[in-house]
Design a protein around this motif. Structure first.
Motif, short mmCIF file in Angstrom:
data_model
loop_
_atom_site.label_atom_id
_atom_site.label_comp_id
_atom_site.label_asym_id
_atom_site.label_seq_id
_atom_site.Cartn_x
_atom_site.Cartn_y
_atom_site.Cartn_z
N GLY A 1 0.78 -1.23 0.00
CA GLY A 1 0.00 0.00 0.00
C GLY A 1 0.81 1.27 0.00
O GLY A 1 0.36 2.31 -0.45
N ILE A 2 2.01 1.21 0.52
CA ILE A 2 2.82 2.42 0.60
C ILE A 2 3.88 2.45 -0.51
O ILE A 2 4.04 3.46 -1.19
N LEU A 3 4.58 1.35 -0.72
CA LEU A 3 5.68 1.34 -1.67
C LEU A 3 5.25 1.15 -3.12
O LEU A 3 5.91 1.68 -4.02
N ALA A 4 4.19 0.40 -3.36
CA ALA A 4 3.78 0.12 -4.75
C ALA A 4 3.47 1.39 -5.54
O ALA A 4 3.92 1.52 -6.69
N PRO A 5 2.72 2.35 -5.01
CA PRO A 5 2.49 3.58 -5.79
C PRO A 5 3.77 4.33 -6.11
O PRO A 5 3.88 4.94 -7.18
N VAL A 6 4.75 4.26 -5.23
CA VAL A 6 6.03 4.92 -5.49
C VAL A 6 6.74 4.23 -6.65
O VAL A 6 7.24 4.89 -7.58
N TYR A 7 6.78 2.90 -6.63
CA TYR A 7 7.41 2.15 -7.73
C TYR A 7 6.74 2.46 -9.06
O TYR A 7 7.40 2.77 -10.04
N PHE A 8 5.42 2.30 -9.08
CA PHE A 8 4.70 2.48 -10.34
C PHE A 8 4.75 3.92 -10.83
O PHE A 8 4.82 4.18 -12.02
N GLY A 9 4.72 4.87 -9.91
CA GLY A 9 4.85 6.28 -10.30
C GLY A 9 6.19 6.56 -10.95
O GLY A 9 6.28 7.27 -11.95
N ARG B 1 4.25 0.26 -21.67
CA ARG B 1 3.71 -1.10 -21.56
C ARG B 1 4.77 -2.06 -21.03
O ARG B 1 4.53 -2.82 -20.09
N TYR B 2 5.97 -2.03 -21.63
CA TYR B 2 7.03 -2.93 -21.19
C TYR B 2 7.47 -2.63 -19.76
O TYR B 2 7.71 -3.54 -18.97
N SER B 3 7.57 -1.37 -19.43
CA SER B 3 8.00 -1.00 -18.08
C SER B 3 6.96 -1.39 -17.03
O SER B 3 7.30 -1.94 -15.98
N PHE B 4 5.69 -1.14 -17.33
CA PHE B 4 4.62 -1.43 -16.39
C PHE B 4 4.52 -2.93 -16.12
O PHE B 4 4.54 -3.39 -14.98
N TYR B 5 4.43 -3.72 -17.19
CA TYR B 5 4.31 -5.17 -17.02
C TYR B 5 5.63 -5.79 -16.55
O TYR B 5 5.63 -6.81 -15.86
N GLY B 6 6.74 -5.18 -16.92
CA GLY B 6 8.03 -5.65 -16.42
C GLY B 6 8.16 -5.47 -14.92
O GLY B 6 8.69 -6.34 -14.23
N LEU B 7 7.66 -4.34 -14.41
CA LEU B 7 7.70 -4.13 -12.97
C LEU B 7 6.80 -5.12 -12.25
O LEU B 7 7.17 -5.66 -11.20
N ILE B 8 5.64 -5.39 -12.82
CA ILE B 8 4.74 -6.37 -12.21
C ILE B 8 5.42 -7.73 -12.14
O ILE B 8 5.41 -8.41 -11.11
N ALA B 9 6.05 -8.13 -13.25
CA ALA B 9 6.75 -9.42 -13.27
C ALA B 9 7.93 -9.42 -12.30
O ALA B 9 8.17 -10.41 -11.60
N ALA B 10 8.66 -8.32 -12.25
CA ALA B 10 9.82 -8.24 -11.36
C ALA B 10 9.41 -8.31 -9.89
O ALA B 10 10.18 -8.80 -9.05
N LEU B 11 8.22 -7.87 -9.57
CA LEU B 11 7.75 -7.96 -8.19
C LEU B 11 7.13 -9.32 -7.88
O LEU B 11 7.17 -9.78 -6.74
#
Length: 140
Positions: A31-39, A69-79
């Motif tokens: 809840g706290i860190l995810a918005p920072v990563y995605f932002g 697209r690649y960055s967004f889904y790449g971050l999801i996969a990396a997490l």
């Protein structure tokens, strides 16, 4: 899936504490860190930044859709990949622990069975001795 293993591995009296700590960790990390990563990932894909009247950097005007697209889904996969790896590792450790526990239980059952067999043999010997005494008494 990890939640299920986590809850099942705790003793009964610590389950509520364990679930509370797990939810605290999930809420704080997700809840706290995810918005920072995605932002930060979204900001990296900006092609044209706007400017404020003060001359400071404003909001993004144009995003690179492919890189976004690649960055967004790449971050999801990396997490997710490390969480799946940790879950799989936890599964293997739990499975190993259960095998060791079952082996100990089987060993204890074998020991109990051996003791029971010795007791039966001793009882059988005593019965034979009693029978021979009774046979001797009846024969006299």
């Amino acid at each position: 899936m990890v939640d299920l293993f986590f809850v099942r591995s705790l003793p009964q009296d610590l389950k509520s504490l364990g679930v509370g700590l797990m939810m605290l960790a999930i809420r704080s990390l997700g809840g706290i860190l995810a918005p920072v990563y995605f932002g930060a990932v979204i900001d990296m894909t900006c092609l044209k930044w706007g400017s404020n009247p003060c001359g400071q950097k404003g909001s993004c005007r144009i995003y690179d859709a492919v890189q976004y697209r690649y960055s967004f889904y790449g971050l999801i996969a990396a997490l997710r990949v490390p969480s799946y790896l940790l879950g799989f590792l936890f599964y293997l450790l739990t499975k190993k622990s259960l095998r060791e526990q079952e082996a100990k239980e089987a060993e204890n059952e074998c020991k109990e069975e051996a003791l029971l067999n010795e007791e039966i043999k001793l009882t059988g010997t005593e019965l034979s001795a009693r029978r021979s005494d009774a046979d001797m008494n009846t024969c006299l």
